[in-house]
Design an enzyme around this catalytic site. Structure first.
Site, PDB file in Angstrom:
ATOM      1  N   ASP A 120       6.846  -2.772  -8.026  1.00  0.00           N
ATOM      2  CA  ASP A 120       7.493  -1.615  -7.397  1.00  0.00           C
ATOM      3  C   ASP A 120       7.877  -0.546  -8.416  1.00  0.00           C
ATOM      4  O   ASP A 120       7.894  -0.782  -9.629  1.00  0.00           O
ATOM      5  CB  ASP A 120       8.765  -2.073  -6.673  1.00  0.00           C
ATOM      6  CG  ASP A 120       8.493  -2.535  -5.255  1.00  0.00           C
ATOM      7  OD1 ASP A 120       7.371  -2.322  -4.780  1.00  0.00           O
ATOM      8  OD2 ASP A 120       9.405  -3.117  -4.640  1.00  0.00           O
ATOM      9  N   LYS A 145       7.220   2.875  -4.254  1.00  0.00           N
ATOM     10  CA  LYS A 145       7.590   3.835  -3.208  1.00  0.00           C
ATOM     11  C   LYS A 145       8.840   4.577  -3.660  1.00  0.00           C
ATOM     12  O   LYS A 145       9.865   3.962  -3.953  1.00  0.00           O
ATOM     13  CB  LYS A 145       7.871   3.116  -1.886  1.00  0.00           C
ATOM     14  CG  LYS A 145       6.636   2.509  -1.250  1.00  0.00           C
ATOM     15  CD  LYS A 145       6.940   1.931   0.112  1.00  0.00           C
ATOM     16  CE  LYS A 145       7.685   0.634   0.036  1.00  0.00           C
ATOM     17  NZ  LYS A 145       7.904   0.007   1.354  1.00  0.00           N
ATOM     18  N   MET A 194      20.625   3.196  -2.359  1.00  0.00           N
ATOM     19  CA  MET A 194      19.761   4.314  -1.943  1.00  0.00           C
ATOM     20  C   MET A 194      20.598   5.398  -1.266  1.00  0.00           C
ATOM     21  O   MET A 194      21.822   5.347  -1.271  1.00  0.00           O
ATOM     22  CB  MET A 194      18.617   3.829  -1.042  1.00  0.00           C
ATOM     23  CG  MET A 194      17.754   2.750  -1.679  1.00  0.00           C
ATOM     24  SD  MET A 194      16.575   1.978  -0.523  1.00  0.00           S
ATOM     25  CE  MET A 194      17.641   0.966   0.497  1.00  0.00           C
TER      26      MET A 194
END
Length: 507
Positions: free
Chosen positions: A39, A61, A176
């Site tokens: 990732d 991502k 996030m």
């Protein structure tokens, strides 16, 4: 025709960023991997543990830039695991905490494929800890709530109950959603949270480039905007944030904020990087050389086979020691087959590698250069007609052999290894150097200097340089590089100490 048996997929947590927080089991999985799918938030230096034969696939991502959709990642895991071998799915933090690891495990289970989950240290706990914020504290609440900020609070059917979240005691940690901090704060305020609730945002937590901002629920969005605060970040809400003033430890380290480049081989960069990181530096590795077997491996093998016939064996580097004994134990299964040869070593690291093979070092000069070995032999005894085997790199200075021969010794040179340019930027060091520059770059051998300059990378303004010793410094000057720091003791600890002194840091 027999079908190849399916493999196994390890859904492994890569931790929050600091490579020292990667679990031993995740490292073991990476070292045995046939395929690694990793990732965006995985520290790319983890990939240096992978076998050179491993297939590395980036599936990162980040906002507005997805290398693959989640469905494509699931299909890829099924395809690679079904083809056999060890597949490692490296996921930032912990795979089952907002990492969509559960969905990937479901896809593998539906396909009837074997998988294991390897938990990792989550940034939800690690980033606050590195910012000096304990997420639980008896004086501030014994409960912690972790939620995702990835979801827009204005959604009609939000999975997050902001009323309950606002009323929950203890700390609240948001993963996030940095760009949504204003909306999240408004949602909490509208459901009864105090405007004075302390808030901290930690960017790149646990890494040398960590940055923390503080405010309250009423003004954190403005502070983040003025600071141009961007992802990735972890946000902490609650009274525990106030403890940062007296518990902050990481951002006060002496080299914190200094970006330092380490140029060594992929395998050898660890010791220097670790030492500088302990001092708080933002270290990234830019391997410029790779150690390969000598061009004439058969000839090297013959010389190692005859090592028992020499009076002395001289090792000039840890690489030479490793290459020699790797060959030696292919030929013999008993250390006594080395005979009565005495051993000389340049530098404590070289001497330690000899001791690792349970052999004594008979001669070790105080200085870590070839000329010092000659001086030590001159003080030690006559070596006239003594047979000396010199284990060295394929291309190196011939000072040692020629001077020992002048003293009457019979010297044979065993070419143990060669250094070649590193062509893979596995850890992303070259890309980061181009994009961000650095404050200081370190060189630990002439070959690291030569191969770095061959890359023709633009040097950022104000870049300082550090050399492990006079031979490396001479190569730097020959190639047009200034030498700002030269280690007084020509080894890795000595280089680290010299960098400390350069920045005015007391031990």
């Amino acid at each position: 025709m027999r079908r190849k048996p399916a493999g196994i997929c390890y859904l492994a947590g890569a931790g929050p960023g600091d490579i020292g927080l990667v679990t031993l089991k995740t490292r073991d999985c990476v070292e045995r991997a046939d395929v690694i799918i990793y990732d965006h938030l995985c520290n790319p230096e983890i990939l240096k543990w992978a076998p050179r034969s491993a297939e590395l696939i980036y599936a990162g991502k980040k906002a507005g830039n997805h290398a693959m959709t989640q469905e494509q990642i699931n299909a890829l895991l099924v395809e690679k695991t079904g083809a056999g071998g060890n597949v490692v799915r490296l996921k930032g933090g912990d795979p089952f905490l907002f990492g969509r690891g559960g969905e990937e495990a479901e896809a593998l289970a539906a396909a009837g494929l074997a998988f294991e989950v390897v938990p990792g240290v989550s940034s939800a706990l690690a980033a606050p800890a590195y910012a000096g914020i304990p997420v639980t504290h008896r004086g501030h609440g014994s409960q912690v709530t972790i939620f995702t900020g990835h979801e827009d609070p204005e959604k009609v059917e939000s999975a997050i109950d902001y009323k309950q979240l606002a009323a929950s005691p203890g700390a609240k940690v948001m993963l996030m959603g940095t760009e949504r901090i204003g909306k999240v704060a408004e949602a909490l305020l509208s459901h009864g949270a105090s405007p004075e609730m302390p808030v901290a945002m930690v960017r790149w937590g646990t890494l040398g480039r960590q940055r923390t901002i503080q405010g309250s629920l009423k003004d954190i969005a403005r502070i983040a905007l003025e600071a141009d605060f961007r992802p990735p970040a972890v946000t902490v809400f609650g009274g525990v944030v106030g403890l940062r003033k007296k518990l902050g430890w990481y951002e006060t380290r002496p080299l914190f904020g200094k970006r330092i480049v380490v140029t060594r081989t992929r395998k050898q960069a660890g010791a220097l990087s670790a030492g500088l990181r302990l001092l708080g530096a933002d270290v990234f590795e830019l391997p410029t050389i790779r150690i390969e077997p000598p061009t004439d491996l058969l000839e090297f093998g013959r010389m190692v086979q005859d090592a028992h016939g020499y009076d002395w064996i001289v090792f000039t580097s840890p690489n030479g020691v490793e290459a020699f004994f790797e060959m030696f134990y292919k030929l013999y299964d008993d250390a006594r087959e080395i005979g009565g040869a005495r051993i000389a070593a340049i530098g404590p690291a070289t001497a330690q590698r000899v001791k690792d093979f349970h052999l004594k070092v008979d001669l070790q000069p105080a200085e870590f250069i070839a000329e010092a070995v000659v001086r030590e032999f001159q003080k030690h005894e006559s070596i006239e007609n003594e047979r000396i085997l010199l284990a060295r790199a394929e291309v190196t200075r011939d000072v040692l052999a020629s001077q020992l021969e002048r003293m009457g010794a019979i010297v044979d040179e065993a070419i143990a290894y060669r250094t070649v340019p590193e062509t893979d930027d596995v850890s992303g060091g070259i890309a980061r150097f181009k994009e961000e520059g650095a404050d200081l770059i370190t060189f630990t051998s002439s070959s690291t200097v030569e191969n770095f300059t061959a890359l023709k990378l633009p040097l950022p303004p104000g870049l300082k340089t550090a050399s492990i010793g006079p031979v490396t410094s001479a190569t730097m000057r020959d190639l047009g590089l200034r030498v700002d720091v030269e280690a007084a003791e020509h080894d890795i600890p000595g280089l680290t100490r010299s960098i400390q002194r350069f920045y005015g840091i007391q031990r």
